[in-house]
Write an enzyme that holds these catalytic residues in place. Structure first.
Site, short mmCIF file in Angstrom:
data_model
loop_
_atom_site.label_atom_id
_atom_site.label_comp_id
_atom_site.label_asym_id
_atom_site.label_seq_id
_atom_site.Cartn_x
_atom_site.Cartn_y
_atom_site.Cartn_z
N HIS A 118 0.84 -1.21 0.00
CA HIS A 118 0.00 0.00 0.00
C HIS A 118 0.87 1.25 0.00
CE1 HIS A 118 -3.54 2.38 1.75
NE2 HIS A 118 -2.51 3.17 2.01
N GLU A 119 1.83 1.31 0.91
CA GLU A 119 2.64 2.53 1.06
C GLU A 119 3.65 2.69 -0.07
OE1 GLU A 119 1.75 4.69 3.10
OE2 GLU A 119 0.59 3.59 4.59
N HIS B 176 0.77 4.23 -2.90
CA HIS B 176 0.99 5.68 -2.90
C HIS B 176 2.22 6.07 -3.72
CE1 HIS B 176 -2.25 6.36 -0.19
NE2 HIS B 176 -1.67 5.84 0.88
N GLU C 5 -6.54 6.55 -1.21
CA GLU C 5 -6.43 5.39 -0.32
C GLU C 5 -6.99 4.14 -1.00
OE1 GLU C 5 -4.68 5.33 2.28
OE2 GLU C 5 -4.39 7.50 2.42
#
EC number: 3.4.14.4
Length: 839
Positions: free
Chosen positions: A552-553, A557, A610
């Site tokens: 995710h990070e 992103h 997100e």
């Protein structure tokens, strides 16, 4: 007791509890001005212009009206209870008598048995050198001071509530105050409810939940709390000051008027990022003005006045130590002036939170003396410049040095960072964190970074939609020492500045000791899963979440390109050759100079991003190489995949807690994102995901989420691939209309079959578990040595940690906060009234 006052707020519930739990059982209350109805395990609120006796009350099973509407069978009258302004009242023959009962709807209280955990960073702190400890100490002090600004960013009353509680617990610790409270007539449960409320204020830095933006109120009678406060040692020492604080915030502390139940703008809630008379139209106008002047909204608030001619005048106030009239020249000085924009008057000023930021700057200056290298020194110097002058450009320069500071032993970041709680999605809440590296987990993340360029090629969009060059970031697992602000996340990808992320890169951090305590699950509290899934879920949730946070990070992103035309008219993509894969045509839209992702997509930007990052995590966790990096192969790897996907679809159902049907809005970006993913996977069909209403073993409504693990790759992956590509293309091209249509379509919550999500929301609320409160340690300087102070995992322990957080200047800080709040109080004089004027 006497008749209730006209306009009183009523919640009605069945006192015949055993009967009321039976499906189809309901309560009707009839009175001269209307009828209110409560059905199984559901409360309603009546707002009555006038109340008169007698009430005619019937309890009984529903019967069908000829029209198909339900009604209560007459003639089966039973005793029922009313909750009136925090009092529970029971009918009994000729009158009404006071009985114990819940003080407010469960949505708006923190339960007495709420989970509380302490962050453990003892070993990581022990391994620091004396110099590193001093560096961490002063950064922590800066973070804690700055975090007080969040009170002023949350609600008009939050600074007063904080000041009142701090005075109470400085004069008497929780055990001492308990004796006084019991003597004043509180029960043990009521005093515990007060401690939980106080702990919640400190933990959320205000009286609205950081996760969900819902107000929480004390779960005890107001008059009892008033007796405790006005009879306390703090009140004996400073009677006028304590009484004044109570008179200022007491009513608002308990009020659940509709507009005050949630953070929001205009009729949808309360916010202090904007004056109380601002509307969404004002917010849009202000953003256009800021874009026209190439000013960031991150460190601003917007205040609107109306002149004698009825024309609005806007103040854009920057956060800074210096005021507007300072003689010190800087890059910001020329910006501080009046502007005319589209026929409206704007005045750019500065000095918001000035005395708080002065203390932040003092400790950043002290931290510089213990910096490990010149990059850290330059980083801190730019942060100091930013907070002193009100310059986001200086904060960006500091962030550049921070990105370049690879692999520090003590990691930190500080400033106006996340925009989740700004109703418009552009203004940053203050936060600061200080943490130490967990080397074992960090080694796995370093391997993930090394594989990132190859993994990025697997994402389902053309190469032209990916960054021209992947700038390998730091990715570390950290043990948090300090995290100030309204809440603690599991992982972070920062900075949030688009221009830096595209050209300079970013850093990723996973907060290991937060993951260890905040997301632990007890089997008996595990909702909405099949019994066969629960043991597997508990075993693999932690490891699968490590994988999800990492992907995710770093690759969520950290991926994707924005198509930009700069101030000179140059494009960062080839207009002739780049084709939109969704339309087959050349690129028709992009970001112009001054526009950013947040400013352009505004209210949906945070949740949309997100959702994109969560989807990348689900998509890439199917890659065997990724799972090998984290040490999973064979059957274990398959279980990690299954639990990661199962956790996401369950989270999509749990997300309904954070949806407000009255105004059709979401209150939490991450949970909205997870609901959207659930909708995408349900839409994929073929039995991949099902959500089925059931009845629990306790006879109350329940539900089950099922995921067919054999269809994750064959059905789930293609569906996610199509969705992800659309998300990225719309983001890259700055197609706001297309992005909103896609995202808001999936985020819509209706009662359409087969899922009937609005009905399921009631079930989710019925069985929800409150998020844990986290107790953080303090550091204290004793001579030249820094000591770590730890506290027990309880509401009292959390309160004690805050009582000892500002030993030198606690009273001064409370005075600062109340003075700052009072100076702007006129902007929220009637917070219960929604603004009617438009820009």
């Amino acid at each position: 007791m006497g008749e209730p006052e006209a306009g009183s707020e009523f919640a009605i519930r069945a006192a015949a509890a055993g009967e009321a739990r039976r499906p189809g059982f309901g309560v009707t209350v009839r009175h001269p001005r209307g009828t209110g109805r409560v059905w199984t395990e559901r409360k309603i609120i009546l707002f009555l212009p006038s109340i008169q006796y007698p009430f005619h009350i019937h309890c009984g099973p529903y019967a069908k009206e000829p029209s198909g509407q339900q009604r209560v069978n007459p003639g089966r009258g039973r005793e029922v209870g009313l909750v009136l302004l925090g009092r529970s009242i029971r009918s009994g023959g000729g009158g009404w008598t006071l009985i114990p009962g819940p003080m407010a709807d469960a949505q708006y209280i923190l339960p007495n048995d709420i989970g509380v955990s302490s962050l453990d960073c003892r070993e990581a702190f022990r391994l620091l050198s004396p110099t590193e400890r001093l560096y961490a100490h002063h950064l922590s002090r800066a973070a804690w001071y700055g975090g007080l600004a969040v009170l002023l960013q949350t609600s008009p009353e939050a600074p007063y509530i904080y000041a009142l509680l701090s005075r109470l617990f400085r004069a008497q610790d929780p055990d001492q105050l308990r004796q006084h409270a019991l003597a004043e007539g509180l029960t043990e449960e009521e005093y515990q409810a007060f401690l939980v409320y106080a702990a919640g204020i400190y933990s959320n830095m205000g009286n609205y939940k950081s996760f969900g933006d819902t107000k929480f109120v004390p779960n005890l009678p107001k008059e009892k709390l008033e007796r405790v406060i006005l009879g306390s040692k703090a009140a004996q020492q400073n009677p006028a000051e304590v009484r004044s604080l109570w008179q200022t915030c007491g009513e608002l502390m308990f009020s659940l008027e509709p507009r005050l139940r949630h953070l929001g703008l205009g009729k949808e809630g309360i916010t202090t990022y904007f004056s109380g008379n601002c509307t969404m139209e004002d917010a849009k106008l202000a953003q256009d003005f800021l874009d026209s002047q190439n000013l960031s909204a991150y460190n601003t608030r917007l205040f609107k006045d109306v002149d004698q001619d009825g024309k609005p005048r806007y103040e854009v106030r920057l956060a800074s130590v210096l005021g507007t009239e300072s003689a010190l020249h800087s890059e910001m000085t020329s910006r501080l002036k009046s502007y005319e924009f589209r026929g409206n008057h704007f005045q750019v000023t500065r000095g918001d939170y000035a005395p708080i930021l002065q203390k932040v700057v003092e400790h950043l200056e002290r931290a510089k003396a213990y910096a490990a290298n010149s990059r850290q020194e330059q980083m801190l110097a730019q942060y100091i410049e930013s907070f002193t002058q009100g310059s986001i450009e200086a904060h960006k320069r500091g962030s550049r040095f921070w990105i370049q500071d690879k692999g520090p032993i003590v990691e930190s970041y500080i400033g106006f960072i996340e925009s989740y709680r700004d109703p418009f999605g552009s203004r940053g809440e203050f936060e600061g964190f200080v943490a130490m590296v967990n080397k074992a987990m960090s080694a796995k993340f370093e391997c993930l970074v090394a594989s990132a360029e190859q993994l990025l090629k697997e994402l389902p969009w053309p190469p032209a939609f990916e960054k021209d060059k992947f700038l390998s970031p730091d990715f570390t697992s950290l043990d948090v020492l300090t995290f100030s602000g309204s809440g603690i996340p599991a992982g972070i990808n920062i900075p949030n500045y688009d221009d830096l992320r595209q050209t300079e890169g970013f850093k990723n951090v996973s907060l290991g000791n937060v993951l260890a305590v905040a997301y632990a699950t007890q089997r008996e509290k595990l909702t909405f899963l099949e019994e066969d899934d629960k043991d597997l879920y508990i075993r693999w949730k932690g490891p699968s979440f490590d994988v999800q946070v990492g992907l995710h990070e770093l690759l969520g992103h950290g991926s994707g390109k924005l198509f930009v035309q700069d101030e000179k008219g140059a494009f960062n993509f080839d207009q002739e050759t780049v084709i939109n894969p969704e339309t087959g045509e050349q690129i028709q839209s992009w970001y112009r100079s001054g526009e950013t992702w947040d400013s352009k997509f505004s209210t949906i930007a945070s949740s949309y991003e997100e959702c994109r990052a969560e989807s990348v995590g689900l998509y890439l966790c199917l890659n065997p190489q990724v799972l090998e990096i984290f040490g999973f192969e064979g059957a274990d790897a398959e279980d990690v995949i299954y639990v990661n996907w199962l956790n996401m679809v369950r989270a999509g159902l749990l997300a309904l807690e954070f949806y407000t049907p009255e105004v059709s809005s979401w209150r939490q970006a991450h949970m909205q994102a997870r609901f959207v993913i659930l909708r995408v996977l349900l839409e994929a069909g073929e039995g991949l995901v099902t959500v089925t209403p059931t009845t629990g073993t306790d006879g109350r409504p329940d539900a089950r989420v099922r995921l067919d693990r054999n269809k994750i790759r064959s059905v789930g992956k293609p569906a996610l691939e199509r969705f992800l590509r659309r998300l990225q293309v719309l983001k890259s091209t700055g197609d706001v209309a297309g992005g909103r249509a896609l995202y808001e379509g999936y985020a819509a919550v209706t009662d359409a079959p087969p899922e009937c999500f609005l009905t399921l929301r009631d079930t989710v609320l019925l069985r929800k578990e409150s998020r844990k409160l986290i107790v953080q340690p303090n550091t204290r300087l004793e001579g030249s040595e820094v000591q770590l102070l730890e506290y027990e995992a309880s509401a009292a322990g959390l309160i004690q940690s805050f009582s000892e957080r500002f030993p030198e200047d606690g009273p001064e800080l409370e005075e600062i906060l109340t003075q700052l709040a009072t100076a702007d109080a006129r902007f929220w004089k009637c917070p219960s009234e929604a603004p009617s004027g438009q820009a």
